[in-house]
Design a protein around this motif. Structure first.
Motif, PDB file in Angstrom:
ATOM      1  N   ARG A  38       0.816  -1.224   0.000  1.00 34.11           N
ATOM      2  CA  ARG A  38       0.000   0.000   0.000  1.00 34.11           C
ATOM      3  C   ARG A  38       0.843   1.266   0.000  1.00 34.11           C
ATOM      4  O   ARG A  38       0.460   2.257  -0.592  1.00 34.11           O
ATOM      5  CB  ARG A  38      -0.904   0.021   1.235  1.00 34.11           C
ATOM      6  CG  ARG A  38      -2.157  -0.772   1.051  1.00 34.11           C
ATOM      7  CD  ARG A  38      -3.139  -0.491   2.192  1.00 34.11           C
ATOM      8  NE  ARG A  38      -3.951  -1.668   2.393  1.00 34.11           N
ATOM      9  CZ  ARG A  38      -3.901  -2.465   3.438  1.00 34.11           C
ATOM     10  NH1 ARG A  38      -3.112  -2.201   4.441  1.00 34.11           N
ATOM     11  NH2 ARG A  38      -4.657  -3.527   3.494  1.00 34.11           N
ATOM     12  N   VAL A  39       1.984   1.232   0.696  1.00 36.64           N
ATOM     13  CA  VAL A  39       2.761   2.461   0.876  1.00 36.64           C
ATOM     14  C   VAL A  39       4.048   2.515   0.061  1.00 36.64           C
ATOM     15  O   VAL A  39       4.669   3.559  -0.033  1.00 36.64           O
ATOM     16  CB  VAL A  39       3.102   2.690   2.368  1.00 36.64           C
ATOM     17  CG1 VAL A  39       1.839   2.837   3.185  1.00 36.64           C
ATOM     18  CG2 VAL A  39       3.986   1.581   2.907  1.00 36.64           C
ATOM     19  N   ALA A  40       4.462   1.406  -0.521  1.00 40.35           N
ATOM     20  CA  ALA A  40       5.768   1.326  -1.174  1.00 40.35           C
ATOM     21  C   ALA A  40       5.732   1.885  -2.586  1.00 40.35           C
ATOM     22  O   ALA A  40       5.505   1.149  -3.540  1.00 40.35           O
ATOM     23  CB  ALA A  40       6.270  -0.106  -1.158  1.00 40.35           C
ATOM     24  N   TRP A  41       5.993   3.150  -2.721  1.00 44.56           N
ATOM     25  CA  TRP A  41       6.002   3.789  -4.038  1.00 44.56           C
ATOM     26  C   TRP A  41       7.066   3.170  -4.945  1.00 44.56           C
ATOM     27  O   TRP A  41       6.912   3.136  -6.153  1.00 44.56           O
ATOM     28  CB  TRP A  41       6.219   5.297  -3.913  1.00 44.56           C
ATOM     29  CG  TRP A  41       7.440   5.642  -3.126  1.00 44.56           C
ATOM     30  CD1 TRP A  41       7.511   5.901  -1.789  1.00 44.56           C
ATOM     31  CD2 TRP A  41       8.785   5.736  -3.611  1.00 44.56           C
ATOM     32  NE1 TRP A  41       8.802   6.137  -1.414  1.00 44.56           N
ATOM     33  CE2 TRP A  41       9.606   6.050  -2.520  1.00 44.56           C
ATOM     34  CE3 TRP A  41       9.369   5.582  -4.867  1.00 44.56           C
ATOM     35  CZ2 TRP A  41      10.985   6.208  -2.637  1.00 44.56           C
ATOM     36  CZ3 TRP A  41      10.744   5.749  -4.989  1.00 44.56           C
ATOM     37  CH2 TRP A  41      11.527   6.063  -3.872  1.00 44.56           C
ATOM     38  N   TRP A  42       8.145   2.648  -4.380  1.00 38.63           N
ATOM     39  CA  TRP A  42       9.222   2.085  -5.188  1.00 38.63           C
ATOM     40  C   TRP A  42       8.852   0.735  -5.810  1.00 38.63           C
ATOM     41  O   TRP A  42       9.574   0.235  -6.664  1.00 38.63           O
ATOM     42  CB  TRP A  42      10.503   1.942  -4.368  1.00 38.63           C
ATOM     43  CG  TRP A  42      10.410   0.934  -3.277  1.00 38.63           C
ATOM     44  CD1 TRP A  42      10.693  -0.399  -3.373  1.00 38.63           C
ATOM     45  CD2 TRP A  42       9.976   1.154  -1.939  1.00 38.63           C
ATOM     46  NE1 TRP A  42      10.457  -1.015  -2.173  1.00 38.63           N
ATOM     47  CE2 TRP A  42      10.023  -0.088  -1.274  1.00 38.63           C
ATOM     48  CE3 TRP A  42       9.549   2.266  -1.239  1.00 38.63           C
ATOM     49  CZ2 TRP A  42       9.663  -0.232   0.056  1.00 38.63           C
ATOM     50  CZ3 TRP A  42       9.197   2.110   0.092  1.00 38.63           C
ATOM     51  CH2 TRP A  42       9.254   0.883   0.722  1.00 38.63           C
ATOM     52  N   LEU A  43       7.715   0.154  -5.406  1.00 41.27           N
ATOM     53  CA  LEU A  43       7.273  -1.102  -6.007  1.00 41.27           C
ATOM     54  C   LEU A  43       6.465  -0.887  -7.281  1.00 41.27           C
ATOM     55  O   LEU A  43       6.100  -1.838  -7.941  1.00 41.27           O
ATOM     56  CB  LEU A  43       6.430  -1.906  -5.006  1.00 41.27           C
ATOM     57  CG  LEU A  43       7.170  -2.466  -3.800  1.00 41.27           C
ATOM     58  CD1 LEU A  43       6.190  -3.085  -2.818  1.00 41.27           C
ATOM     59  CD2 LEU A  43       8.218  -3.471  -4.230  1.00 41.27           C
ATOM     60  N   GLU A  98       9.937  -9.281  -4.955  1.00 46.55           N
ATOM     61  CA  GLU A  98      10.639  -8.047  -5.303  1.00 46.55           C
ATOM     62  C   GLU A  98      11.391  -7.477  -4.114  1.00 46.55           C
ATOM     63  O   GLU A  98      12.505  -6.975  -4.261  1.00 46.55           O
ATOM     64  CB  GLU A  98       9.688  -6.999  -5.878  1.00 46.55           C
ATOM     65  CG  GLU A  98      10.464  -5.777  -6.327  1.00 46.55           C
ATOM     66  CD  GLU A  98       9.669  -4.778  -7.123  1.00 46.55           C
ATOM     67  OE1 GLU A  98      10.178  -3.649  -7.267  1.00 46.55           O
ATOM     68  OE2 GLU A  98       8.573  -5.094  -7.600  1.00 46.55           O
ATOM     69  N   LEU A  99      10.819  -7.555  -2.922  1.00 44.79           N
ATOM     70  CA  LEU A  99      11.522  -7.085  -1.725  1.00 44.79           C
ATOM     71  C   LEU A  99      12.809  -7.878  -1.497  1.00 44.79           C
ATOM     72  O   LEU A  99      13.856  -7.306  -1.178  1.00 44.79           O
ATOM     73  CB  LEU A  99      10.618  -7.186  -0.494  1.00 44.79           C
ATOM     74  CG  LEU A  99       9.467  -6.199  -0.422  1.00 44.79           C
ATOM     75  CD1 LEU A  99       8.565  -6.527   0.771  1.00 44.79           C
ATOM     76  CD2 LEU A  99       9.967  -4.767  -0.332  1.00 44.79           C
ATOM     77  N   VAL A 100      12.737  -9.189  -1.678  1.00 41.32           N
ATOM     78  CA  VAL A 100      13.925 -10.024  -1.499  1.00 41.32           C
ATOM     79  C   VAL A 100      14.995  -9.640  -2.520  1.00 41.32           C
ATOM     80  O   VAL A 100      16.157  -9.420  -2.173  1.00 41.32           O
ATOM     81  CB  VAL A 100      13.568 -11.522  -1.590  1.00 41.32           C
ATOM     82  CG1 VAL A 100      14.820 -12.388  -1.741  1.00 41.32           C
ATOM     83  CG2 VAL A 100      12.766 -11.946  -0.372  1.00 41.32           C
ATOM     84  N   ILE A 135      13.308  -8.557 -10.584  1.00 39.04           N
ATOM     85  CA  ILE A 135      12.525  -7.393 -10.164  1.00 39.04           C
ATOM     86  C   ILE A 135      11.591  -6.975 -11.295  1.00 39.04           C
ATOM     87  O   ILE A 135      10.406  -6.706 -11.076  1.00 39.04           O
ATOM     88  CB  ILE A 135      13.453  -6.239  -9.727  1.00 39.04           C
ATOM     89  CG1 ILE A 135      14.153  -6.612  -8.408  1.00 39.04           C
ATOM     90  CG2 ILE A 135      12.683  -4.930  -9.588  1.00 39.04           C
ATOM     91  CD1 ILE A 135      15.272  -5.666  -8.002  1.00 39.04           C
ATOM     92  N   ALA A 136      12.101  -6.938 -12.517  1.00 39.86           N
ATOM     93  CA  ALA A 136      11.269  -6.560 -13.672  1.00 39.86           C
ATOM     94  C   ALA A 136      10.106  -7.529 -13.851  1.00 39.86           C
ATOM     95  O   ALA A 136       8.963  -7.107 -14.080  1.00 39.86           O
ATOM     96  CB  ALA A 136      12.121  -6.511 -14.943  1.00 39.86           C
ATOM     97  N   VAL A 137      10.355  -8.825 -13.726  1.00 47.75           N
ATOM     98  CA  VAL A 137       9.288  -9.822 -13.899  1.00 47.75           C
ATOM     99  C   VAL A 137       8.241  -9.678 -12.799  1.00 47.75           C
ATOM    100  O   VAL A 137       7.039  -9.765 -13.074  1.00 47.75           O
ATOM    101  CB  VAL A 137       9.872 -11.253 -13.943  1.00 47.75           C
ATOM    102  CG1 VAL A 137       8.770 -12.298 -13.835  1.00 47.75           C
ATOM    103  CG2 VAL A 137      10.662 -11.455 -15.231  1.00 47.75           C
TER     104      VAL A 137
END
Length: 159
Positions: A38-43, A98-100, A135-137
């Motif tokens: 919800r808050v992670a703009w970088w995702l 993606e976080l990992v 990350i792209a996938v």
């Protein structure tokens, strides 16, 4: 320190950091992942079309290895069902993955600090090659999943 010892320490560091970050990522609850999403703009990323046009992601994404089942996670290779709850769970698993990979990207360059100048490109190249495609996938799949869930069209996953 000899170059061989420095490279060996770098490899041990990479393996240890990968296992630790993967373990921490696998322990994140679905509620925590939901809050982060919800808050992670970088995702967030560009459009599905951008990934298809610029990265030609459909031609190579299925060649990447899948380790989603590690430590209680869920494989993202195939959907087992098209129910809304399964799609939402898959969405959260793309956040976890993606976080990992972002965590790995952040630490895998650290051996630059002790490697000889001639070897310093190795950790940077490894970090980029071993993480940016994943990350792209994850972003691409998350964009597709969120569009399908928002539209309520649970049968268009393969659009």
């Amino acid at each position: 320190m000899s170059n061989l010892v420095a490279v060996a320490i770098a490899v041990v560091f990479w393996v240890g950091a990968s296992l630790l970050i993967g373990l921490v990522g696998s322990r994140l609850s679905l509620g925590t992942l939901r809050s982060i999403a919800r808050v992670a703009w970088w995702l967030r990323g560009p459009s599905v079309g951008w990934y298809r046009r610029q990265l030609q992601i459909e031609t190579w994404k299925d060649r990447l290895p899948e380790a989603g089942g590690f430590g209680g996670g869920m494989s993202k290779r195939h959907l087992l069902t098209r129910q809304r709850s399964a799609l939402e769970r898959m969405y959260l698993e793309t956040v976890r993955a993606e976080l990992v990979h972002t965590g790995l990207l952040a630490v895998q360059w650290v051996p630059v600090l002790w490697l000889h100048a001639g070897f310093r490109v190795l950790p940077v190249a490894y970090a980029v090659i071993a993480n940016l495609p994943f990350i792209a996938v994850q972003r691409y799949n998350r964009l597709r999943l969120s569009r399908i869930v928002r539209a309520g069209d649970y049968w268009s996953i393969d659009e």
